[in-house]
Each structure stands twice: as structure tokens, then as C-alpha cells.
Design a protein around this motif. Structure first.
Motif, PDB file in Angstrom:
ATOM      1  N   LEU A 131       8.239  -3.977  -9.042  1.00  0.00           N
ATOM      2  CA  LEU A 131       7.467  -4.571  -7.945  1.00  0.00           C
ATOM      3  C   LEU A 131       6.540  -3.568  -7.268  1.00  0.00           C
ATOM      4  O   LEU A 131       5.731  -3.952  -6.415  1.00  0.00           O
ATOM      5  CB  LEU A 131       8.424  -5.136  -6.887  1.00  0.00           C
ATOM      6  N   GLU A 132       6.637  -2.304  -7.623  1.00  0.00           N
ATOM      7  CA  GLU A 132       5.929  -1.271  -6.874  1.00  0.00           C
ATOM      8  C   GLU A 132       4.410  -1.386  -6.993  1.00  0.00           C
ATOM      9  O   GLU A 132       3.695  -1.295  -5.992  1.00  0.00           O
ATOM     10  CB  GLU A 132       6.390   0.123  -7.329  1.00  0.00           C
ATOM     11  N   ALA A 133       3.908  -1.570  -8.210  1.00  0.00           N
ATOM     12  CA  ALA A 133       2.454  -1.711  -8.382  1.00  0.00           C
ATOM     13  C   ALA A 133       1.903  -2.923  -7.634  1.00  0.00           C
ATOM     14  O   ALA A 133       0.875  -2.817  -6.947  1.00  0.00           O
ATOM     15  CB  ALA A 133       2.101  -1.769  -9.864  1.00  0.00           C
ATOM     16  N   PRO A 134       2.552  -4.094  -7.721  1.00  0.00           N
ATOM     17  CA  PRO A 134       2.053  -5.233  -6.948  1.00  0.00           C
ATOM     18  C   PRO A 134       2.027  -4.996  -5.446  1.00  0.00           C
ATOM     19  O   PRO A 134       1.086  -5.444  -4.763  1.00  0.00           O
ATOM     20  CB  PRO A 134       3.036  -6.357  -7.311  1.00  0.00           C
ATOM     21  N   ILE A 135       3.028  -4.303  -4.906  1.00  0.00           N
ATOM     22  CA  ILE A 135       3.012  -4.070  -3.461  1.00  0.00           C
ATOM     23  C   ILE A 135       1.956  -3.037  -3.097  1.00  0.00           C
ATOM     24  O   ILE A 135       1.363  -3.083  -2.015  1.00  0.00           O
ATOM     25  CB  ILE A 135       4.406  -3.649  -2.924  1.00  0.00           C
ATOM     26  N   VAL A 136       1.660  -2.093  -4.001  1.00  0.00           N
ATOM     27  CA  VAL A 136       0.568  -1.144  -3.758  1.00  0.00           C
ATOM     28  C   VAL A 136      -0.761  -1.889  -3.717  1.00  0.00           C
ATOM     29  O   VAL A 136      -1.597  -1.662  -2.837  1.00  0.00           O
ATOM     30  CB  VAL A 136       0.538  -0.050  -4.848  1.00  0.00           C
ATOM     31  N   VAL A 137      -0.959  -2.799  -4.674  1.00  0.00           N
ATOM     32  CA  VAL A 137      -2.188  -3.598  -4.698  1.00  0.00           C
ATOM     33  C   VAL A 137      -2.280  -4.459  -3.431  1.00  0.00           C
ATOM     34  O   VAL A 137      -3.346  -4.552  -2.804  1.00  0.00           O
ATOM     35  CB  VAL A 137      -2.234  -4.491  -5.959  1.00  0.00           C
ATOM     36  N   GLY A 346       3.472  -7.160 -12.886  1.00  0.00           N
ATOM     37  CA  GLY A 346       4.405  -6.120 -12.469  1.00  0.00           C
ATOM     38  C   GLY A 346       3.835  -4.768 -12.830  1.00  0.00           C
ATOM     39  O   GLY A 346       2.724  -4.657 -13.336  1.00  0.00           O
ATOM     40  N   GLY A 347       4.594  -3.719 -12.550  1.00  0.00           N
ATOM     41  CA  GLY A 347       4.106  -2.371 -12.804  1.00  0.00           C
ATOM     42  C   GLY A 347       5.078  -1.527 -13.594  1.00  0.00           C
ATOM     43  O   GLY A 347       6.172  -1.973 -13.949  1.00  0.00           O
ATOM     44  N   VAL A 348       4.663  -0.290 -13.868  1.00  0.00           N
ATOM     45  CA  VAL A 348       5.454   0.624 -14.700  1.00  0.00           C
ATOM     46  C   VAL A 348       6.244   1.622 -13.866  1.00  0.00           C
ATOM     47  O   VAL A 348       6.916   2.491 -14.422  1.00  0.00           O
ATOM     48  CB  VAL A 348       4.539   1.382 -15.682  1.00  0.00           C
ATOM     49  N   PHE A 349       6.161   1.520 -12.546  1.00  0.00           N
ATOM     50  CA  PHE A 349       6.880   2.447 -11.669  1.00  0.00           C
ATOM     51  C   PHE A 349       8.383   2.361 -11.918  1.00  0.00           C
ATOM     52  O   PHE A 349       9.046   3.368 -12.212  1.00  0.00           O
ATOM     53  CB  PHE A 349       6.560   2.114 -10.216  1.00  0.00           C
ATOM     54  N   ALA A 350       8.928   1.155 -11.791  1.00  0.00           N
ATOM     55  CA  ALA A 350      10.364   0.961 -12.018  1.00  0.00           C
ATOM     56  C   ALA A 350      10.770   1.279 -13.455  1.00  0.00           C
ATOM     57  O   ALA A 350      11.789   1.946 -13.685  1.00  0.00           O
ATOM     58  CB  ALA A 350      10.775  -0.461 -11.650  1.00  0.00           C
ATOM     59  N   PRO A 351      10.018   0.830 -14.481  1.00  0.00           N
ATOM     60  CA  PRO A 351      10.359   1.201 -15.855  1.00  0.00           C
ATOM     61  C   PRO A 351      10.386   2.707 -16.092  1.00  0.00           C
ATOM     62  O   PRO A 351      11.201   3.202 -16.872  1.00  0.00           O
ATOM     63  CB  PRO A 351       9.252   0.529 -16.681  1.00  0.00           C
ATOM     64  N   SER A 352       9.488   3.446 -15.416  1.00  0.00           N
ATOM     65  CA  SER A 352       9.492   4.899 -15.593  1.00  0.00           C
ATOM     66  C   SER A 352      10.764   5.519 -15.018  1.00  0.00           C
ATOM     67  O   SER A 352      11.356   6.419 -15.616  1.00  0.00           O
ATOM     68  CB  SER A 352       8.258   5.521 -14.935  1.00  0.00           C
ATOM     69  N   LEU A 353      11.207   5.030 -13.853  1.00  0.00           N
ATOM     70  CA  LEU A 353      12.452   5.529 -13.265  1.00  0.00           C
ATOM     71  C   LEU A 353      13.653   5.136 -14.124  1.00  0.00           C
ATOM     72  O   LEU A 353      14.594   5.915 -14.305  1.00  0.00           O
ATOM     73  CB  LEU A 353      12.615   4.981 -11.845  1.00  0.00           C
TER      74      LEU A 353
END
Length: 444
Positions: A131-137, A346-353
Motif C-alpha cells: 500500500l505504500e506507493a498508493p499512499i505516496v501518490v 499497488g507498489g513494490v515497497f512491501a514486496p522489497s521488505l
């Protein structure tokens, strides 16, 4: 009095009685609070959808639907984008960077809600993204549109855009320092001290609102002491994370390119959903953001990763577990890119972690099993998360402070610095652009 006259009148009053610097600070506080509130709403709504889906899947009658829920989420997201938004929705942080460099920081007003709605559906139904990329956008759009409404000049609009992004990250993770550093490293190429202060205040405001309203923040108690004898193993982990980051980026772009070749949105949703269902059937931890799996590893419940998989009867075999985790790390990039390529948001922030945590755990476990060392697994889980995030996003400071903040202390600060720096150096050497700017580079 019409809207334009009202805004003009307000700006005339403001310029007369309130200094520009003071007004920028006030605006950053408002944007931080709004972005923090939106982040809480996004998290709560996503968790609500996820909980309802889990309740339905827990019944024996509908358990088989577990692997098909992500397909449902992707299809609903595509329907929302195509029918409600008429196919107009910018994707990801790359578009924010493009807006800053080419559009004077102007972001369409619909981005203030469209990414939140579509990502909540995608992730809530088990899409393998974060959800991190969507909330950044969303936060960036809030900052940009409030600045535009107040007729603020380009420089101040970009500062408030970055303030919204920082507040979003701060609110999602309850990490105000990491929020500021993310805005500095990823969004803003140049930053002066006067620009830094509004972003800092917005990030703190977002974190305060989120902490007051939401109690389910991601916190992993990984604050055990480390010793110098483990230093060579952290260096090797940094090298491994750097190479994995390059692998992740290249496979991500390749898979997404395959999906972009098709123009039939609904066909892509069905094909991608079926492929994602197959991945989740073989590797259940690929379902959703992946933070539950990280918690299981930290709490010593690693055998739960094998639950509902074809290998769940081999929970006592450590080699099988390590093999299973390595396979998940390598397949995660496909699950993520399939989710996005098929039409999910969605984004790749959570997948990277997620991949970093599993990589760190598998590496430490393997070293312990072979007798090469006696490593603290929890420490390497944390270092792996920082290494993968640093390598993928090309933001080592964000990675270091984000992990330091969500682990509740700075006990591992030196290992985090080492792993993040090495991973960043290797990734940057092999892939000049990050996973965000790579998309822009491909388009020239």
C-alpha cells in the motif's frame, strides 16, 4: 462570490497579513494531517476487506476460493479504473517524479482518492503488492492540489507535494524520519534547508495523526545486540541483496512488458489472476503484503510459512524450509509484477521488505546449519529488509532509518548502514536507474 474570486480574495488577505514562510508551514501541517488521515482510512479499509475475505476463506465450504480472491481483487480494480475512472489513472511513484520534473508538480485531483480505492481492493483481496506507493501518490496529490488551490508558485507546490508524500510514508509505518528521507532521496533531486522544514513538519503531523487513530503499526522487535565477528556475514548479505535487487528489477520490468503488450484489460486481469492464483497455490506466503510472514519469522514461527502448501508435512526439515523460502524470494517478483501488470494497483515497497526479510532469514539459517557461524536470525531479517529496499529504490538513507524506526531502536544501526550501502552500490553499478526511475528511462 464564485470559487475563483474567493480564492483570489483569500490570497490577497494572506499575502497582506501572513508571511509566505509562515503560510507554507501552516499548509504543510494541514497536508500532513490530511495525508495521515487518508493513510489510516486506507489501512483500516484494506484490513477490513482482508478480514472479511479471510473469514469467508476459513470456512471449509469456501476454502478453495482462497487462491482465487486475488483474481477477484484485480478484476474489481480493473472495473473501477475502466468504468469509473475511464481508464485514466497514473501508476506509481514514477508518475510523481515525472510530475515534478515535467509538469511543475501538478497532479490530477482524482489521484487524491483513486489510488486509495483501487489499492485497497487489490491488496485487501490478497494481491501480492503493498500500500505504500498508493499512499505516496495520494499524499503527493493532496499536497499538489492544495498548493494549486491556493495559487502557490511552482517551488512551493513541489515542496508541499513532497510533504504529502513524506506524511504518507510516516503515517503508514509510523516512521517520521524515514518519511522525510524518502521525500528527499526519491522525489526531490535538490533540497535546501528552508525546503526541509515543511517536509519535516508534515511528516511529523502525519505520524501523529496515524499514531492517534491507528494502533496496528508494523513493528518488529529486532533490536538484539550484534558483534564484530558477524561483520563479514553482513558484508556478504549486502552483496546478496544488491544482486537480488538487480534480479528483482529486471524480472519486474520484463514481466510487466509482457503484460503491457495486450490491450484487452479484462483478458489481462483474468490471465494475470489465474497465474497469481497458481503462484499462491504453490507458495501461500505470496498472498497479500507479506508482513504476516515477516512477523512469523521474527517470532520463531517459521514453520507457518509451510502451512497450506504442498510441503506442509516437512516442517521438521530445515533444508526443505530454506529451499521453500529461497523459492518464494525468487518467485515474489513475478507475483508482484503479475498483480500490477494484470491491472491491480499497488507498489513494490512491501514486496522489497518481504523478500529482504526472507533472504536475510534464509541466509542466516543456512550459515548456522552449515556451522559457518552462529548468527542471530532476527538481526539478519532486519538487515535484509534494509538491503533490498536500498537496492530497489536506490535510497539507502530511507532504508536505514525506516528499518531502524520500525524495529524500535538503533541497536543494528551499523549493520544496517553496511548492508544498505553495499546493496545500493552494487545495484546502482548494474542498474543506473531505480525501480521507479527505470520506467521513466525506458520511455526516454
Amino acid at each position: 462570490m464564485d470559487k475563483k474570486s474567493l480564492i483570489t480574495g483569500f490570497n490577497q488577505w494572506r499575502s497582506k497579513y501572513v508571511k509566505d514562510r509562515t503560510f507554507l508551514i501552516i499548509a504543510s501541517i494541514i497536508i500532513g494531517m490530511v495525508a495521515g488521515l487518508v493513510a489510516v482510512v486506507l489501512k483500516v479499509s484494506t484490513h477490513y476487506i482482508h478480514t472479511q475475505v479471510q473469514i469467508l476463506a476459513s470456512s471449509e465450504k469456501f476454502h478453495f476460493l482462497f487462491i482465487l480472491f486475488p483474481l477477484t481483487g484485480i478484476f474489481l480494480t480493473v472495473l473501477f479504473i475502466q468504468k469509473i475512472r475511464k481508464g485514466k489513472i497514473g501508476r506509481g511513484i514514477a508518475n510523481i517524479i515525472h510530475s515534478i520534473s515535467k509538469r511543475s508538480g501538478s497532479i490530477p485531483a482524482d489521484n487524491m482518492y483513486s489510488h486509495a480505492v483501487s489499492s485497497a481492493v487489490t491488496v485487501g483481496f490478497g494481491g501480492s503488492v503493498g500500500l505504500e506507493a498508493p499512499i505516496v501518490v495520494t499524499g503527493s496529490a493532496i499536497g499538489s492540489n492544495i498548493a494549486g488551490l491556493l495559487l502557490m508558485p511552482r517551488k512551493e507546490k513541489i515542496i508541499l507535494l513532497a510533504s504529502g508524500a513524506a506524511a504518507g510514508i510516516a503515517a503508514i509505518f509510523n516512521t517520521p524520519i524515514a518519511g522525510v528521507l524518502f521525500a528527499m532521496e526519491v522525489l526531490l533531486a535538490e533540497l535546501s534547508i528552508p525546503s526541509f522544514i515543511p517536509i519535516l513538519i508534515a511528516s511529523a503531523s502525519g505520524a501523529v495523526v496515524s499514531q492517534a487513530l491507528f494502533k496496528g503499526h508494523i513493528i518488529f522487535p529486532l533490536t538484539q545486540n550484534w558483534n564484530m565477528q558477524a561483520l563479514p556475514f553482513y558484508i556478504l548479505l549486502g552483496i546478496m541483496c544488491g544482486l537480488l535487487s538487480v534480479y528483482f528489477m529486471r524480472m519486474y520490468f520484463l514481466t510487466e512488458k509482457k503484460f503491457s503488450a495486450s490491450t484487452n484489460h479484462y483478458k489481462k486481469a483474468i490471465v494475470g489472476g489465474v497465474l497469481l492464483a497458481a503462484c499462491i497455490f504453490l507458495f501461500p506466503p505470496l498472498y497479500g503484503e507479506g508482513y504476516v510472514s515477516i512477523s512469523d519469522l521474527v517470532q520463531g514461527n517459521e514453520i507457518l510459512l509451510l502451512q497450506n502448501s504442498l510441503l506442509e508435512n516437512f516442517t521438521t526439515n530445515e533444508y526443505v524450509l530454506v529451499f521453500f523460502i529461497v523459492a518464494i524470494v525468487l518467485i515474489k517478483v513475478f507475483a508482484t509484477s503479475i498483480t500490477i501488470g494484470a491491472g491491480g494497483n499497488g507498489g513494490v515497497f512491501a514486496p522489497s521488505l518481504f523478500t529482504g526479510a526472507l533472504s536475510g532469514y534464509a541466509y542466516a539459517t543456512l550459515m548456522n546449519m552449515t556451522g559457518s557461524a552462529n548468527l542471530v536470525k532476527e538481526n539478519f531479517i532486519a538487515a535484509g529488509m534494509a538491503g533490498m529496499l536500498s537496492g530497489l529504490v536506490h535510497a539507502p538513507l530511507t532504508a536505514i532509518f525506516l528499518i531502524a524506526e520500525i524495529t524500535g531502536g538503533y541497536t543494528l544501526f551499523i549493520p544496517l548502514m553496511i548492508v544498505s550501502a553495499i546493496s545500493y552500490f552494487i545495484s546502482k553499478s548494474l542498474e543506473p536507474y531505480s525501480i521507479y526511475t527505470g520506467k521513466l528511462a525506458q520511455k526516454g
